[in-house]
Design an enzyme around this catalytic site. Structure first.
Site, PDB file in Angstrom:
ATOM      1  CB  SER A  36      73.160   6.810  62.697  1.00 43.60           C
ATOM      2  OG  SER A  36      74.468   6.380  62.397  1.00 43.60           O
ATOM      3  CE  LYS A  39      75.093   8.333  59.005  1.00 40.89           C
ATOM      4  NZ  LYS A  39      75.410   7.560  60.205  1.00 40.89           N
ATOM      5  CB  SER A  96      73.052   4.221  58.707  1.00 38.02           C
ATOM      6  OG  SER A  96      73.175   5.181  59.735  1.00 38.02           O
TER       7      SER A  96
END
Length: 368
Positions: A36, A39, A96
């Site tokens: 993640s 991101k 997230s």
């Protein structure tokens, strides 16, 4: 240089953002799965679209079936909803949420595939030479890789280019109305343990392990008051064994960086490091420095023994424009090791002199 602590991770990099110096690293260019941490790039493109006025925080995006059905971490939005961009940003950062991330990617890029193209174009533009994106959320996919060094580049540019949006990364708790109350806590444990930490992003997949890009700001004596007197460090930690381990190892790195190194201001903002002779110009000299000044990190206690030298081309010939890069300031320790090489810029434009002045300087240069 100070010996860094033992850090239980596959790869890491500790960057002094204030000075631009890498203080410690392990396998910084080894390809890894970003999970993640992907991101961060998605956020970069969303923030860029906001800055350019292409979207606004208050406008709403729909939720596609694709976004709704995303596995992994979620914000818990569904196709019946029209969700404000600001809430999707919070859902992507705090929770997230893979669903929020896909909704943002589709809203900004027009399609997920087009958005991924934009991610790779932006990575190239930022100089992230060892990064390849296949999706906006970070789920495991063949060829979806980055490095600790590229992540440090991305995180630094994210903070420098969009300071107005950085506070989203310090939000400890958030959930969208109507979604599960238990799904409200930021996974970055350092936000709850260290008041100087204000970001940035966690990541985890089975393949990537537990990852964290953490950043902190702490006041430093001698740099000035307010934000100007604070020193920002950034740690990129990849492949830890647990959620608690990634936080503890990142905290260890940050604390070591603040204690093992001192920050020294060598030049005040706009102060000249040198004023060398310039030929064929309306002025006889040119001021070389940096508009923001020069600050370096050195091993604790070494500040008084620093030496600096200006390395530049010679002769310098007008015209030279303000901001033009000319030479470097090489900073060394008493023992001779290079601490930093800082690019210098022209502080005040020097225009060409008239025909007679240029001709006279041409003769003098030839005689030399």
């Amino acid at each position: 240089m100070p010996q860094p602590p033992e850090v239980a991770a596959k790869a890491y990099l500790l960057l002094d953002v204030t000075t631009g110096q890498v203080l410690a690293s392990k396998n910084p260019d080894q390809p890894v799965e970003p999970a993640s941490l992907t991101k961060l790039m998605t956020a970069y493109l969303v923030f860029d679209a906001l800055k350019a006025g292409k979207i606004s925080l208050t406008q709403t995006f729909g939720v596609s079936e694709r976004a709704w059905k995303m596995p992994g971490s979620r914000m818990f939005i569904d196709p019946k909803m029209q969700v404000p961009v600001e809430d999707l940003i919070k859902g992507m950062i705090v929770q997230s949420g893979n669903d929020a991330t896909v909704a943002l990617a589709e809203g900004v890029g027009g399609s997920l595939e087009r958005f991924v193209q934009l991610m790779n174009q932006q990575a190239k533009a930022l100089g992230m030479a060892n990064t390849s994106y296949k999706n906006p959320e970070g789920l495991t996919e063949a060829g979806h890789t980055t490095t600790a060094r590229d992540l440090a580049t991305l995180a630094t540019r994210l903070m420098n280019d969009f300071p107005q949006y950085v506070p989203y990364y310090s939000i400890q708790r958030y959930r969208y109305p109507g979604t599960p109350a238990a799904n409200d806590t930021n996974r970055n444990l350092l936000l709850f343990r260290d008041p100087t930490v204000d970001g940035l992003k966690t990541g985890h997949t089975d393949a990537a392990g537990y990852c964290l890009v953490a950043t902190a700001k702490r006041p430093v004596q001698g740099l000035g008051d307010g934000p100007a007197g604070q020193r920002r460090l950034l740690s990129v930690l990849l492949g830890a064994t647990s959620e608690n381990a990634r936080a503890a190892e990142s905290q260890k790195l940050l604390n070591w960086g603040y204690t093992a190194f001192d920050t020294v201001r060598l030049l005040a903002p706009g102060q000249a490091a040198a004023e060398p002779r310039i030929w064929k110009g309306k002025s006889n000299t040119v001021k070389l420095g940096r508009p923001e000044g020069v600050v370096v990190s050195v091993p604790a206690g070494e500040g008084a023994r620093l030496k600096s030298e200006v390395v530049r081309p010679d002769p310098l010939v007008a015209p030279l424009q303000r901001g033009q890069s000319v030479g470097t300031l090489r900073v060394t320790m008493g023992a001779g090791g290079v601490v930093a090489e800082v690019p210098l810029a022209v502080l005040e434009t020097v225009e060409e002199s008239g025909v007679f002045g240029r001709a006279w300087d041409a003769i003098r240069l030839w005689i030399q």
